[in-house]
Scaffold this motif. Structure first.
Motif, PDB file in Angstrom:
ATOM      1  N   ARG A  89       0.832  -1.205   0.000  1.00 16.41           N
ATOM      2  CA  ARG A  89       0.000   0.000   0.000  1.00 16.41           C
ATOM      3  C   ARG A  89       0.863   1.250   0.000  1.00 16.41           C
ATOM      4  NH1 ARG A  89      -5.200  -1.512   3.853  1.00 16.41           N
ATOM      5  NH2 ARG A  89      -5.110  -3.735   3.424  1.00 16.41           N
ATOM      6  N   VAL A  90       1.967   1.193   0.753  1.00 18.95           N
ATOM      7  CA  VAL A  90       2.886   2.341   0.765  1.00 18.95           C
ATOM      8  C   VAL A  90       3.430   2.557  -0.637  1.00 18.95           C
ATOM      9  CG1 VAL A  90       5.064   3.228   1.674  1.00 18.95           C
ATOM     10  CG2 VAL A  90       3.477   2.060   3.195  1.00 18.95           C
ATOM     11  N   LYS A  91       3.712   1.462  -1.314  1.00 16.47           N
ATOM     12  CA  LYS A  91       4.232   1.555  -2.675  1.00 16.47           C
ATOM     13  C   LYS A  91       3.213   2.211  -3.602  1.00 16.47           C
ATOM     14  CE  LYS A  91       7.634  -1.064  -5.088  1.00 16.47           C
ATOM     15  NZ  LYS A  91       8.428  -2.271  -5.110  1.00 16.47           N
ATOM     16  N   LEU A  92       1.933   1.948  -3.341  1.00 20.65           N
ATOM     17  CA  LEU A  92       0.894   2.553  -4.170  1.00 20.65           C
ATOM     18  C   LEU A  92       0.731   4.042  -3.891  1.00 20.65           C
ATOM     19  CD1 LEU A  92      -2.062   0.012  -4.322  1.00 20.65           C
ATOM     20  CD2 LEU A  92      -0.721   0.925  -6.213  1.00 20.65           C
ATOM     21  N   GLY A  93       1.264   4.530  -2.786  1.00 22.62           N
ATOM     22  CA  GLY A  93       1.215   5.966  -2.548  1.00 22.62           C
ATOM     23  C   GLY A  93       0.637   6.402  -1.218  1.00 22.62           C
ATOM     24  N   MET A  94       0.547   5.483  -0.254  1.00 26.47           N
ATOM     25  CA  MET A  94       0.146   5.926   1.081  1.00 26.47           C
ATOM     26  C   MET A  94       1.413   6.259   1.858  1.00 26.47           C
ATOM     27  SD  MET A  94      -2.717   3.343   2.503  1.00 26.47           S
ATOM     28  CE  MET A  94      -4.139   2.836   1.556  1.00 26.47           C
ATOM     29  N   ALA A  95       1.312   7.243   2.740  1.00 28.52           N
ATOM     30  CA  ALA A  95       2.422   7.515   3.643  1.00 28.52           C
ATOM     31  C   ALA A  95       1.825   7.900   4.973  1.00 28.52           C
ATOM     32  CB  ALA A  95       3.298   8.640   3.109  1.00 28.52           C
ATOM     33  N   VAL A  96       2.527   7.545   6.039  1.00 31.26           N
ATOM     34  CA  VAL A  96       1.935   7.795   7.344  1.00 31.26           C
ATOM     35  C   VAL A  96       2.855   8.656   8.207  1.00 31.26           C
ATOM     36  CG1 VAL A  96       2.864   5.701   8.412  1.00 31.26           C
ATOM     37  CG2 VAL A  96       0.753   6.697   9.287  1.00 31.26           C
ATOM     38  N   VAL A  97       2.248   9.541   8.967  1.00 32.69           N
ATOM     39  CA  VAL A  97       2.947  10.251  10.040  1.00 32.69           C
ATOM     40  C   VAL A  97       2.370   9.660  11.321  1.00 32.69           C
ATOM     41  CG1 VAL A  97       3.399  12.486  11.109  1.00 32.69           C
ATOM     42  CG2 VAL A  97       3.107  12.323   8.639  1.00 32.69           C
ATOM     43  N   PRO A  98       3.093   8.715  11.926  1.00 29.94           N
ATOM     44  CA  PRO A  98       2.478   7.923  12.989  1.00 29.94           C
ATOM     45  C   PRO A  98       2.229   8.740  14.256  1.00 29.94           C
ATOM     46  CG  PRO A  98       4.566   6.970  12.266  1.00 29.94           C
ATOM     47  CD  PRO A  98       4.476   8.326  11.682  1.00 29.94           C
ATOM     48  N   GLU A  99       1.392   8.167  15.082  1.00 34.86           N
ATOM     49  CA  GLU A  99       1.125   8.755  16.388  1.00 34.86           C
ATOM     50  C   GLU A  99       2.448   8.837  17.148  1.00 34.86           C
ATOM     51  OE1 GLU A  99      -1.853   6.490  18.265  1.00 34.86           O
ATOM     52  OE2 GLU A  99      -2.001   7.774  20.014  1.00 34.86           O
ATOM     53  N   ASN A 100       2.669   9.941  17.831  1.00 29.95           N
ATOM     54  CA  ASN A 100       3.924  10.172  18.547  1.00 29.95           C
ATOM     55  C   ASN A 100       5.138  10.149  17.626  1.00 29.95           C
ATOM     56  OD1 ASN A 100       3.148  10.695  21.150  1.00 29.95           O
ATOM     57  ND2 ASN A 100       2.858   8.531  21.612  1.00 29.95           N
ATOM     58  N   ARG A 101       4.904  10.283  16.346  1.00 26.08           N
ATOM     59  CA  ARG A 101       5.948  10.448  15.329  1.00 26.08           C
ATOM     60  C   ARG A 101       6.791   9.215  15.058  1.00 26.08           C
ATOM     61  NH1 ARG A 101       4.961  14.832  18.228  1.00 26.08           N
ATOM     62  NH2 ARG A 101       6.380  14.318  19.883  1.00 26.08           N
ATOM     63  N   ARG A 102       7.145   8.492  16.109  1.00 31.50           N
ATOM     64  CA  ARG A 102       7.914   7.243  15.971  1.00 31.50           C
ATOM     65  C   ARG A 102       9.081   7.367  15.011  1.00 31.50           C
ATOM     66  NH1 ARG A 102       3.727   2.399  16.986  1.00 31.50           N
ATOM     67  NH2 ARG A 102       5.572   1.190  17.362  1.00 31.50           N
ATOM     68  N   LEU A 103       9.964   8.280  15.300  1.00 34.03           N
ATOM     69  CA  LEU A 103      11.192   8.379  14.517  1.00 34.03           C
ATOM     70  C   LEU A 103      12.128   7.264  14.952  1.00 34.03           C
ATOM     71  CD1 LEU A 103      11.927  12.188  14.568  1.00 34.03           C
ATOM     72  CD2 LEU A 103      10.620  10.870  12.929  1.00 34.03           C
ATOM     73  N   PHE A 104      13.132   6.998  14.122  1.00 37.56           N
ATOM     74  CA  PHE A 104      14.141   6.018  14.489  1.00 37.56           C
ATOM     75  C   PHE A 104      15.232   6.778  15.235  1.00 37.56           C
ATOM     76  CE2 PHE A 104      12.001   4.584  10.628  1.00 37.56           C
ATOM     77  CZ  PHE A 104      11.385   3.471  11.166  1.00 37.56           C
ATOM     78  N   ALA A 105      15.119   6.767  16.553  1.00 40.56           N
ATOM     79  CA  ALA A 105      15.870   7.692  17.402  1.00 40.56           C
ATOM     80  C   ALA A 105      17.384   7.660  17.225  1.00 40.56           C
ATOM     81  CB  ALA A 105      15.492   7.462  18.856  1.00 40.56           C
ATOM     82  N   PRO A 106      18.033   6.486  17.200  1.00 40.24           N
ATOM     83  CA  PRO A 106      19.490   6.523  17.124  1.00 40.24           C
ATOM     84  C   PRO A 106      20.004   6.687  15.702  1.00 40.24           C
ATOM     85  CG  PRO A 106      18.686   4.397  17.910  1.00 40.24           C
ATOM     86  CD  PRO A 106      17.546   5.113  17.302  1.00 40.24           C
ATOM     87  N   MET A 107      19.129   6.967  14.762  1.00 38.07           N
ATOM     88  CA  MET A 107      19.597   7.202  13.394  1.00 38.07           C
ATOM     89  C   MET A 107      19.516   8.702  13.110  1.00 38.07           C
ATOM     90  SD  MET A 107      17.664   3.898  11.757  1.00 38.07           S
ATOM     91  CE  MET A 107      18.129   4.137  10.056  1.00 38.07           C
ATOM     92  N   THR A 108      20.327   9.158  12.157  1.00 39.53           N
ATOM     93  CA  THR A 108      20.370  10.596  11.912  1.00 39.53           C
ATOM     94  C   THR A 108      19.090  11.055  11.215  1.00 39.53           C
ATOM     95  OG1 THR A 108      21.376  10.354   9.752  1.00 39.53           O
ATOM     96  CG2 THR A 108      22.879  10.529  11.621  1.00 39.53           C
TER      97      THR A 108
END
Lengths: 496, 238
Positions: free
Chosen positions: B79-98
């Protein structure tokens, strides 16, 4: 809105008041510089040194040293340590992909090493009677272990953390039990039993590697082979780590659900990590079997697994340079510690480092050292005055360090008894130390330090096998306290 | 308004967590270029709706159409490939990555991240360019929100799903966050926003849905909803 408008002058004074109190500033952001500065203390030194030297220089120096070692060292024992180190680095690299990058707690990893070794042994010895070409055998082993890694990953990839650990742990044990039991298999169609793996007896007489008609009879040949392989792996893995695959692995480690919602195919990438790690371990196993010319299943059990894990964690999981460093510590150190004089120096170094880490300030550190010295002299003088018999110096001195200490350390006649007593007291004191107030702690610390040295000199220093394990364990504990992320690992930051 | 084309259309969705019936006969539509908000109180199924759209939760009954395709049985990456993108709850960044790595992960489904995509995100959030080599976990909440939105934009999405963009942010940052959403919307990005802050959400949205214990109880133009008496009482306070 307009009815509850606040008059402007009150708003302004409130604003200055707020600024004074720091209201409205984001503390996390305000402390940013401070957090970076925190890295600069003694504890942040390894990382700082690592970052201040460019990567090519670091690896270049390492390569140069390894090259010189291979070219100029003639001692077979030293070369063997070098080969073991090479194998250890390969295993650490593989585990670093599985555990360090993808974050999969694979406790059965060492089984792939064993399968590689046994695979080579079965295809190149009299056990079954096959002596296939090295090329073919190694190829079969790489493909075979990769395939097995794939199969193990199938049920494992739906599991997280502890569950994955249990399943893979079983896999490792299944390998060991299978090898042990496969010396006596009866098939319904055969009359006699079949011996495949020779069980606990192991498989001797394995052919060495042979490429282009050149037989690897010298241990140095394996050293060169491993140096080339490790160099290639270093380049390959660090390359992959910088592509989308590497990034995706690390996102799975951090937050698999978020990774999936970014479109990362979590299962496929987990499998890829498993397969790559397994193939590397399998190849290392084949080299080990050919170098050793004999394999025993006990060599592929939990003790080795813990050593590999310790290497990866010690170096900082997720860092290749860290994996090399951890491998050096975990494979070379036990050899160094066989020499009592070295182990003694290392013991004192660990003690001093512990005091430095616990003391935090130079003043505290000095007080602790002086305190330990004073206790030592006090004990010696008091007991000397009571003219209690001591063990003659020559019976326990093992090198220059203990000779120096002999002027200070009181060593009783019955070393076993007093050593054991000191051990019990030491444990009680340490247990008390962890729960007591800072004031009592500062008094206790020199006492604990003295007892530690006493125990070491009186009882442990001559017992090499125990001291090796103890020292490595102590070092791990100290490191975990001072640098929980390992030598070169990145400090963890949590998203708030 | 006849050129409106439905981009996302979910019809008669029933979702269960085990035996618990969460979503009941939910129908929802997002048109091309539209900003739709999904409102509701705690535990009424807002996030579940979003997860169902994204494919993290599979509905028992119902159909999800996205960009003209039936995606009901496709997994999230597809589905992401088809063009969905999400800004998750609480952002959920990958903290130890730049920050840079976080942004690049957003482009995962498209292959290696292209330089011009990064530039586009940096144009939108110049601050991220300064911080590109900083670890994402060391950013402030507002900056993390920028990274999360930037990460979503990296995949050239046709639809951005936002889960509670106001959560965990200071009031001032909430305002900034919604300004950013309005800005993206004016550039023609379609969005589905799940939000508790009904006031804010309705101020930027075209249309809205109100969810209550797993059912859509109200739907309509954002202006209409903002003036709706019951909704005001339930969510807008006063």
């Amino acid at each position: 809105m307009s009815e509850n408008q606040v008059p402007e002058e009150i708003q302004e004074s409130a604003a200055t008041e707020a600024a004074k109190l720091g209201i409205g500033t984001d503390e996390w952001v305000a402390q940013h510089e401070e957090r970076i500065a925190r890295k600069k203390g003694i504890k942040g030194l390894p990382q700082l040194i690592n970052e201040s030297i460019p990567a090519w220089a670091r690896w270049g120096v390492l390569l140069l040293i390894s090259f010189a070692f291979g070219a100029f060292v003639d001692n077979q024992y030293l070369l063997r340590i070098g080969v073991n180190l090479g194998l250890f680095v390969m295993l650490s690299y593989g585990l670093n992909i599985v555990m360090g990058y993808a974050g999969l707690l694979d406790l059965g990893y060492v089984a792939f090493y064993g399968i590689g070794a046994y695979g080579y042994a079965l295809m190149s010895s009299e056990q079954i009677g096959h002596h296939w070409s090295t090329w073919l055998t190694v190829l079969i082993i790489i493909i075979g272990t990769a395939l097995l890694g794939y199969i193990v990953s199938l049920p494992s990839r739906r599991l997280f953390g502890d569950y994955l650990a249990i399943v893979t742990l079983f896999f490792g044990q299944v390998f060991v039990q299978l090898v042990l039991a496969s010396d006596n298999i009866t098939f319904p169609w055969a009359e006699d039993y079949v011996d495949i793996t020779a069980g606990a007896n192991g498989i001797p007489g394995i052919d060495p590697f042979s490429f282009f008609g050149h037989k690897f009879l010298n241990i140095r040949d394996y050293y060169w082979l491993l140096l080339v392989l490790v160099a290639l792996l270093t380049i390959a893995i660090s390359r992959v780590n910088r592509t989308r695959i590497g990034r995706a692995w690390r996102t799975i480690r951090e937050d698999a659900l978020a990774a999936e919602s970014m479109g990362v195919m979590v299962n496929r990438l987990k499998t890829m990590a498993f397969v790559t790690g397994a193939a590397i371990a399998g190849l290392a196993g084949a080299i080990f079997a050919a170098m050793q010319t004999a394999v025993f299943v006990s060599g592929f059990d939990m003790p080795l697994m813990t050593m590999i894990y310790a290497a990866v964690i010690l170096g900082g999981s997720g860092s290749l340079a860290g994996a090399v460093m951890g491998a050096i510590v975990m494979s070379v150190l036990p050899e160094v510690l066989r020499v009592t004089n070295y182990s003694e120096i290392l013991f004192l170094a660990v003690l001093v480092l512990t005091l430095a880490a616990v003391g935090k300030s130079v003043k505290r550190f000095t007080i602790n050292i002086v305190g330990i010295a004073l206790i030592g002299f006090l004990v010696k003088i008091l007991l000397g005055a009571a003219s209690i018999k001591t063990t003659p110096t020559k019976e326990w001195v093992v090198g220059p360090v203990s000779r120096a200490l002999s002027h200070w350390m009181y060593v009783p006649l019955d070393r076993v008894l007093w050593g054991n007593c000191a051990f019990v007291i030491l444990i009680v004191l340490i247990a008390y130390f962890t729960t007591t107030t800072p004031r009592i702690k500062s008094i206790l610390l020199p006492v604990i330090g003295y007892l530690g040295i006493f125990l070491w000199e009186v009882r442990l220093v001559t017992d090499v096998n125990t001291t090796r394990q103890l020292l490595i364990g102590a070092m791990l504990v100290v490191l975990m306290i001072t640098r929980p992320q390992g030598f070169l690992g990145k400090a963890r930051v949590e998203v708030l | 308004m006849s050129e409106k084309k439905p981009l996302l259309e979910i019809s008669n969705i029933d979702t269960y967590y085990g035996a618990i019936h969460i979503l009941q006969q939910v129908n929802l539509r997002v048109d091309e270029g539209e900003l739709v908000c999904l409102l509701g109180g705690n535990a009424c199924g807002k996030s579940t709706t979003l997860k169902t759209v994204l494919g993290m939760v599979k509905p028992k009954v119902g159909k999800i159409m996205f960009a003209g395709q039936d995606v009901t049985h496709q997994n999230t990456p597809a589905r992401v490939k088809l063009g969905m993108a999400v800004v998750p709850e609480n952002r959920r960044l990958f903290a130890p990555m730049t920050v840079l790595e976080n942004l690049k992960i957003g482009a995962y489904v498209r292959g290696e991240a292209a330089e011009e995509d990064l530039e586009r995100v940096y144009d939108l959030f110049p601050k991220l360019k300064e911080r590109s080599s900083q670890l994402a976990g060391t950013l402030s909440g507002g900056e993390q929100q920028m990274v999360a939105v930037g990460r979503a934009l990296m995949s050239h999405p046709r639809l951005i799903l936002m889960d509670e963009p106001s959560m965990g942010l200071a009031p001032k940052l909430v305002e900034q966050s919604f300004e950013m959403i309005a800005n993206l919307h004016s550039q023609g990005v379609s969005m589905l926003i799940v939000e508790q802050n009904a006031n804010m959400a309705l101020s930027v949205a075209d249309r809205g849905y109100v969810l209550q214990t797993g059912r859509i109880v109200l739907e309509g133009e954002a202006k209409e909803l903002a003036g709706h008496e019951e909704l005001r009482r339930a969510y807008l306070g006063r």
